[in-house]
Motif scaffolding. Structure first.
Motif, PDB file in Angstrom:
ATOM      1  N   LYS A  21       6.740 102.374  45.272  1.00 22.01           N
ATOM      2  CA  LYS A  21       7.841 102.081  46.197  1.00 22.01           C
ATOM      3  C   LYS A  21       8.005 100.567  46.355  1.00 22.01           C
ATOM      4  O   LYS A  21       9.124 100.046  46.283  1.00 22.01           O
ATOM      5  N   ALA A  22       6.904  99.867  46.548  1.00 25.42           N
ATOM      6  CA  ALA A  22       6.968  98.405  46.687  1.00 25.42           C
ATOM      7  C   ALA A  22       7.481  97.756  45.403  1.00 25.42           C
ATOM      8  O   ALA A  22       8.291  96.824  45.452  1.00 25.42           O
ATOM      9  N   ALA A  23       7.039  98.243  44.246  1.00 19.97           N
ATOM     10  CA  ALA A  23       7.494  97.701  42.967  1.00 19.97           C
ATOM     11  C   ALA A  23       9.001  97.929  42.793  1.00 19.97           C
ATOM     12  O   ALA A  23       9.713  97.066  42.274  1.00 19.97           O
ATOM     13  N   HIS A  24       9.482  99.067  43.224  1.00 16.82           N
ATOM     14  CA  HIS A  24      10.920  99.361  43.164  1.00 16.82           C
ATOM     15  C   HIS A  24      11.711  98.341  43.990  1.00 16.82           C
ATOM     16  O   HIS A  24      12.697  97.767  43.513  1.00 16.82           O
ATOM     17  N   TYR A  25      11.282  98.117  45.221  1.00 19.12           N
ATOM     18  CA  TYR A  25      11.964  97.138  46.078  1.00 19.12           C
ATOM     19  C   TYR A  25      11.858  95.735  45.487  1.00 19.12           C
ATOM     20  O   TYR A  25      12.814  94.957  45.539  1.00 19.12           O
ATOM     21  N   LEU A  26      10.706  95.408  44.928  1.00 16.24           N
ATOM     22  CA  LEU A  26      10.513  94.096  44.334  1.00 16.24           C
ATOM     23  C   LEU A  26      11.477  93.875  43.166  1.00 16.24           C
ATOM     24  O   LEU A  26      12.049  92.797  43.025  1.00 16.24           O
ATOM     25  N   ARG A  27      11.693  94.886  42.337  1.00 17.39           N
ATOM     26  CA  ARG A  27      12.629  94.756  41.213  1.00 17.39           C
ATOM     27  C   ARG A  27      14.055  94.495  41.722  1.00 17.39           C
ATOM     28  O   ARG A  27      14.797  93.706  41.129  1.00 17.39           O
ATOM     29  N   ILE A  28      14.432  95.129  42.809  1.00 19.02           N
ATOM     30  CA  ILE A  28      15.755  94.881  43.403  1.00 19.02           C
ATOM     31  C   ILE A  28      15.848  93.431  43.869  1.00 19.02           C
ATOM     32  O   ILE A  28      16.839  92.734  43.602  1.00 19.02           O
ATOM     33  N   ILE A  29      14.824  92.976  44.556  1.00 18.86           N
ATOM     34  CA  ILE A  29      14.790  91.588  45.040  1.00 18.86           C
ATOM     35  C   ILE A  29      14.822  90.616  43.866  1.00 18.86           C
ATOM     36  O   ILE A  29      15.545  89.613  43.902  1.00 18.86           O
ATOM     37  N   GLU A  30      14.057  90.900  42.814  1.00 15.24           N
ATOM     38  CA  GLU A  30      14.044  90.033  41.631  1.00 15.24           C
ATOM     39  C   GLU A  30      15.436  89.894  41.033  1.00 15.24           C
ATOM     40  O   GLU A  30      15.870  88.789  40.695  1.00 15.24           O
ATOM     41  N   ASN A  31      16.142  90.998  40.905  1.00 16.65           N
ATOM     42  CA  ASN A  31      17.487  90.958  40.331  1.00 16.65           C
ATOM     43  C   ASN A  31      18.437  90.118  41.177  1.00 16.65           C
ATOM     44  O   ASN A  31      19.237  89.343  40.649  1.00 16.65           O
ATOM     45  N   GLU A  32      18.352  90.269  42.482  1.00 15.67           N
ATOM     46  CA  GLU A  32      19.233  89.503  43.375  1.00 15.67           C
ATOM     47  C   GLU A  32      18.918  88.007  43.323  1.00 15.67           C
ATOM     48  O   GLU A  32      19.825  87.180  43.268  1.00 15.67           O
ATOM     49  N   ILE A  33      17.632  87.671  43.349  1.00 13.76           N
ATOM     50  CA  ILE A  33      17.245  86.261  43.292  1.00 13.76           C
ATOM     51  C   ILE A  33      17.646  85.664  41.948  1.00 13.76           C
ATOM     52  O   ILE A  33      18.180  84.552  41.887  1.00 13.76           O
ATOM     53  N   SER A  34      17.428  86.394  40.860  1.00 11.77           N
ATOM     54  CA  SER A  34      17.789  85.896  39.526  1.00 11.77           C
ATOM     55  C   SER A  34      19.269  85.596  39.435  1.00 11.77           C
ATOM     56  O   SER A  34      19.678  84.543  38.942  1.00 11.77           O
ATOM     57  N   ASP A  71      13.606  88.761  33.935  1.00 14.01           N
ATOM     58  CA  ASP A  71      13.476  87.869  35.085  1.00 14.01           C
ATOM     59  C   ASP A  71      12.493  88.458  36.085  1.00 14.01           C
ATOM     60  O   ASP A  71      12.281  89.658  36.119  1.00 14.01           O
ATOM     61  N   GLY A  72      11.958  87.594  36.915  1.00 11.45           N
ATOM     62  CA  GLY A  72      11.155  88.104  38.009  1.00 11.45           C
ATOM     63  C   GLY A  72       9.877  87.348  38.251  1.00 11.45           C
ATOM     64  O   GLY A  72       9.633  86.267  37.710  1.00 11.45           O
ATOM     65  N   PHE A  73       9.060  87.945  39.091  1.00  8.54           N
ATOM     66  CA  PHE A  73       7.785  87.361  39.487  1.00  8.54           C
ATOM     67  C   PHE A  73       6.739  87.700  38.440  1.00  8.54           C
ATOM     68  O   PHE A  73       6.550  88.873  38.097  1.00  8.54           O
ATOM     69  N   VAL A  74       6.080  86.671  37.950  1.00 11.28           N
ATOM     70  CA  VAL A  74       5.045  86.871  36.941  1.00 11.28           C
ATOM     71  C   VAL A  74       3.851  85.976  37.256  1.00 11.28           C
ATOM     72  O   VAL A  74       3.982  84.935  37.894  1.00 11.28           O
ATOM     73  N   PHE A  75       2.702  86.417  36.784  1.00 14.14           N
ATOM     74  CA  PHE A  75       1.510  85.576  36.826  1.00 14.14           C
ATOM     75  C   PHE A  75       1.479  84.812  35.513  1.00 14.14           C
ATOM     76  O   PHE A  75       1.570  85.397  34.441  1.00 14.14           O
TER      77      PHE A  75
END
Length: 144
Positions: A21-34, A71-75
């Motif tokens: 669930k958290a990963a799903h929300y994070l992907r949405i946030i990543e797309n918007e920020i990108s 796009d997104g958050f990566v280490f």
């Protein structure tokens, strides 16, 4: 002992559901920020990566026009000559949850920086407007 094992299994299943669930929300946030960063800064390889948390090696990569899915958050790990990237959404356990909290804390910082840059752009536009008025005034007063 059986109750403890049942409890552990239940917690493991619950952890997986929560992480998904958290990963799903994070992907949405990543797309918007990108998308927003691409609109604000355009395609620029030197500015397509933002540091989120230096000690953890967590960065945000955006290059919306070329590869929207990457796009997104990566280490980011390794040396300058050989970087290895792993997506935050693929992490598990404590590293995942700690990084999610870092992201939540980072987003207001990002917004503050972007707002500051937009204020600077507004000042530049105002200066250009004044300069244009001055140039127009000089053209009108110059005899032909």
């Amino acid at each position: 002992m059986e109750d403890l094992i049942k409890k552990l299994k239940f917690l493991a299943i619950q952890e997986e559901k929560n992480r998904e669930k958290a990963a799903h929300y994070l992907r949405i946030i990543e797309n918007e920020i990108s998308f927003a960063l691409y609109c604000l800064f355009g395609k620029n390889k030197s500015h397509s990566k933002l540091q989120v948390h230096h000690d953890e090696g967590l960065v945000f990569i955006y290059n919306y026009a070329d590869t929207p899915g990457n796009d997104g958050f990566v280490f980011e790990e390794g040396t300058d000559f050989k970087k290895v990237y792993s997506r935050l959404t693929e992490e598990e356990g404590r590293r995942f949850w700690d990084a999610i909290q870092v992201v939540i804390d980072w987003i207001p910082i990002l917004i503050t920086e972007v707002v500051s840059q937009e204020k600077t752009k507004a000042k530049i536009i105002s200066q250009l407007e004044k300069l244009t008025e001055t140039v127009k005034g000089n053209q009108e007063s110059t005899p032909q």
